[in-house]
Each structure stands twice: as C-alpha cells, then as structure tokens.
Design a protein around this motif. Structure first.
Motif, PDB file in Angstrom:
ATOM      1  N   SER A  17      -8.285  34.389 -28.521  1.00  0.00           N
ATOM      2  CA  SER A  17      -7.730  34.039 -29.613  1.00  0.00           C
ATOM      3  C   SER A  17      -8.194  32.696 -30.002  1.00  0.00           C
ATOM      4  N   HIS A  18      -9.518  32.226 -29.611  1.00  0.00           N
ATOM      5  CA  HIS A  18      -9.921  31.000 -29.701  1.00  0.00           C
ATOM      6  C   HIS A  18     -11.432  30.957 -30.303  1.00  0.00           C
ATOM      7  N   CYS A  19     -12.033  30.131 -30.922  1.00  0.00           N
ATOM      8  CA  CYS A  19     -13.368  30.108 -31.686  1.00  0.00           C
ATOM      9  C   CYS A  19     -14.051  28.926 -31.305  1.00  0.00           C
ATOM     10  N   ALA A  27      -9.586  28.854 -39.504  1.00  0.00           N
ATOM     11  CA  ALA A  27      -9.092  27.468 -38.495  1.00  0.00           C
ATOM     12  C   ALA A  27      -9.382  26.048 -39.117  1.00  0.00           C
ATOM     13  N   ASP A  33      -1.898  25.072 -36.934  1.00  0.00           N
ATOM     14  CA  ASP A  33      -1.581  26.603 -36.959  1.00  0.00           C
ATOM     15  C   ASP A  33      -0.374  26.868 -36.323  1.00  0.00           C
ATOM     16  N   LYS A  40      -2.689  29.181 -26.300  1.00  0.00           N
ATOM     17  CA  LYS A  40      -3.825  28.563 -26.866  1.00  0.00           C
ATOM     18  C   LYS A  40      -5.265  29.152 -26.404  1.00  0.00           C
ATOM     19  N   VAL A  41      -5.251  29.438 -24.914  1.00  0.00           N
ATOM     20  CA  VAL A  41      -6.658  30.138 -24.758  1.00  0.00           C
ATOM     21  C   VAL A  41      -5.997  31.508 -24.086  1.00  0.00           C
ATOM     22  N   GLY A  70     -10.835  35.448 -32.947  1.00  0.00           N
ATOM     23  CA  GLY A  70     -11.843  34.353 -32.229  1.00  0.00           C
ATOM     24  C   GLY A  70     -13.224  34.763 -32.211  1.00  0.00           C
ATOM     25  N   LYS A 309      -7.766  35.315 -36.509  1.00  0.00           N
ATOM     26  CA  LYS A 309      -8.395  35.166 -35.170  1.00  0.00           C
ATOM     27  C   LYS A 309      -7.660  35.616 -34.140  1.00  0.00           C
ATOM     28  N   TYR A 310      -6.137  35.992 -34.133  1.00  0.00           N
ATOM     29  CA  TYR A 310      -5.191  36.491 -33.392  1.00  0.00           C
ATOM     30  C   TYR A 310      -5.309  38.101 -33.435  1.00  0.00           C
TER      31      TYR A 310
END
Length: 313
Positions: A17-19, A27, A33, A40-41, A70, A309-310
């Motif tokens: 869920s991160h980039c 984002a 957010d 978070k990660v 992500g 991203k989720y």
C-alpha cells in the motif's frame, strides 16, 4: 451486459500500500491520507495470496491476476508472488509500475511467469514528470524501461492520467512517442478518488476533450474493443493505437469483470464502494460473499474517498 450474467474474471491485487512516488492525483504530500484502517506499510505475502486464490478458484474462473499497489516492484517478495501465480495456473499475469526499479527485474519477472507490463507514463517532459510525480528522477529512464519490457517480449501498455493544467498539453507528444514505438497508450480521465476529491472538477479533462486534442494532429477511427475492456480504443490513420478510459463521462460499469484485493487479503467488488469482505475459511460461505461483493458494483462510477493505492491502482 445483463446483470445476471456478470461475473468476476480479473483479480486486481494491491500487493502493498505504499509507493516511491507522491503523484498529485494519488498521494500528494500536502494532502493528508484519510484512510486509517490500513497499516502504513504492509506487504501481501505469497502464502496469503495463494490461500486466497485457492479459496476463490472453485467459485470464479480467474483469467488474469493484475499486481498493483502502491508501487508493486517495491515488494520484497515480488518474484515469489509471480511464481506462485504461475503455479496456480493463472493464464495472464500482469503488473502496473512507475518504471523505477533495479536493473534486471523485468527479465526476472518474465522468467517467473509475468506476461504483461503496464507503465504509468503521465508526462513526456522532464518538468512535467517532476511536477506530477513530485520526484526529481530522469523521465528518460522510464522511456527506457518501457522499451526494455517490449523488447524482452512482454505485452506492454502505457497509461496516462490526464489532468488539466498538468499534462493536457502533452497528449500529442505521448501519443506520438507510443505510436512510433508500437505501444498502445491509454488516456485516463482523472478519477474522483482519494485526496483530490475536492479539486476533481478543477483538474478534470474529459474523454471528448482528449479526442478533440488528438484530432488537432491525427485522423482516427474506432478500433475493435472487447465488451469487458475498461478502454475504448481508436487507431490513427498512421497506425497509432490509443484507448480512452472514461470512468466519469462514458462509464463502462456494465461490462466490469474485476474483483479487487487489498494487501490484507480483503476483496472489493467496486471502485466506487469502500465495502470490503474477508474471504471466509468456510468454503460453503464463499459464494455468498462473492455475491455480496458483486452487489456493491454500481451502474456508474461515483468516486470514493479511498485512494487507488490501497485497492489496486
């Protein structure tokens, strides 16, 4: 498509869920957010993905699994994930990436079983690329990665999310580059999702405006498009293939065959609905959960506060 005949055939999985980018439409760093129920990660493990797909396979025919985020190439177990999908007899294994990853990864992914790469290519210029991604990285490297994937034998597409005032002036350059290199490009209407919901109307550039821009330089005609395609395709007189994904002005919800999964293994039936479902451990209950997920599908795209991203951008 008759609603009674709708079925899930494509599984889009947000494997983390991160980039590495902070793109303005997904984002932006100046926008907090609003999602607080995701870690978070978080990385989706190959074992969890395997168990979820094995649970789903008796109930739906999964033609394709599309790995997203992500940024999926940040996943520490990406190659084992792809290998696991191949072992599960998934016919099409795709990934969407921003193109910034270590050398050799494309070759490794293809050997593991990857069949297609989609690249996010939102700008033709260095200035535009930095403005949209909020990163000072060479856009030329992205062009090289796209050509590398094509030359290695993967099916390749590029996606461009069009935002008024950001990259609407680059549509023709992007189409020209993609067409010259024999790569289909898809122009996406900016979706009313996540942190820029309030600014959506200010940044929105419609499908018809995209076509009008392309007509300034090219003549084009309709190109055969399958009923379950998110894009409507056209081909220029000189053979450049482009699609337009118009969630807002030309919705294609009736033909949507996508089921989404987040990095926690929960499934979603529709981008416009934040309702998620756990896949039951009891096999007899899975069909009902899939029906509930299907029932969340809308007749037209209405947007969501949940960032792409989720649940698989």
């Amino acid at each position: 498509m008759n609603e009674e005949n709708r079925k899930f055939e494509v599984l889009r999985v947000s494997i983390l869920s991160h980039c590495s980018f902070a793109c303005v439409y997904c984002a932006p760093k100046n926008k907090p957010d609003q999602t607080n129920f995701f870690p978070k990660v978080n990385y989706l493990s190959p074992e969890l993905l395997e168990s979820k797909i094995i649970a789903l396979q008796p109930h739906i025919q999964i033609k394709e699994v599309h790995l997203t985020g992500g940024e999926p190439t940040l996943h520490k177990n990406l190659i084992p994930l792809i290998k696991k999908l191949k072992e599960l007899s998934i016919g099409e294994i795709a990934i969407t990436s921003n193109g910034f990853f270590e050398d050799g990864l494309i070759h490794e992914m293809k050997l593991a079983g990857l069949t297609r790469m989609n690249f996010s290519l939102d700008s033709f210029s260095q200035i535009g690329f930095e403005k949209l991604s909020d990163r000072k990285l060479p856009v030329e490297r992205l062009f090289q990665r796209i050509l590398e994937a094509k030359n290695i034998g993967l099916e390749v597409k590029v996606n461009c999310t069009v935002l008024r005032g950001y990259n609407d002036s680059e549509i023709l350059d992007l189409l020209g580059w993609s067409g010259e290199n024999g790569i289909p490009i898809r122009f996406l209407e900016f979706m009313k999702m996540g942190p820029l919901q309030e600014e959506h109307s200010d940044c929105f550039y419609s499908a018809e405006e995209i076509r009008e821009t392309i007509r300034l330089k090219y003549n084009f005609s309709p190109y055969l498009t399958t009923s379950d395609s998110t894009a409507t395709y056209h081909i220029t007189d000189n053979g450049y293939l482009f699609g337009i994904i118009a969630n807002h002005t030309e919705p294609f919800c009736d033909g949507c065959n996508r089921l989404r999964m987040d990095s926690l293994g929960r499934i979603y039936g529709c981008l416009s609905d934040q309702t998620s479902f756990d896949i039951p451990s009891e096999t007899s209950e899975i069909a009902m959960v899939l029906k509930q997920a299907m029932d969340t599908k809308k007749k037209k795209f209405t947007g969501s506060g949940l960032s792409m991203k989720y649940i698989g951008g």
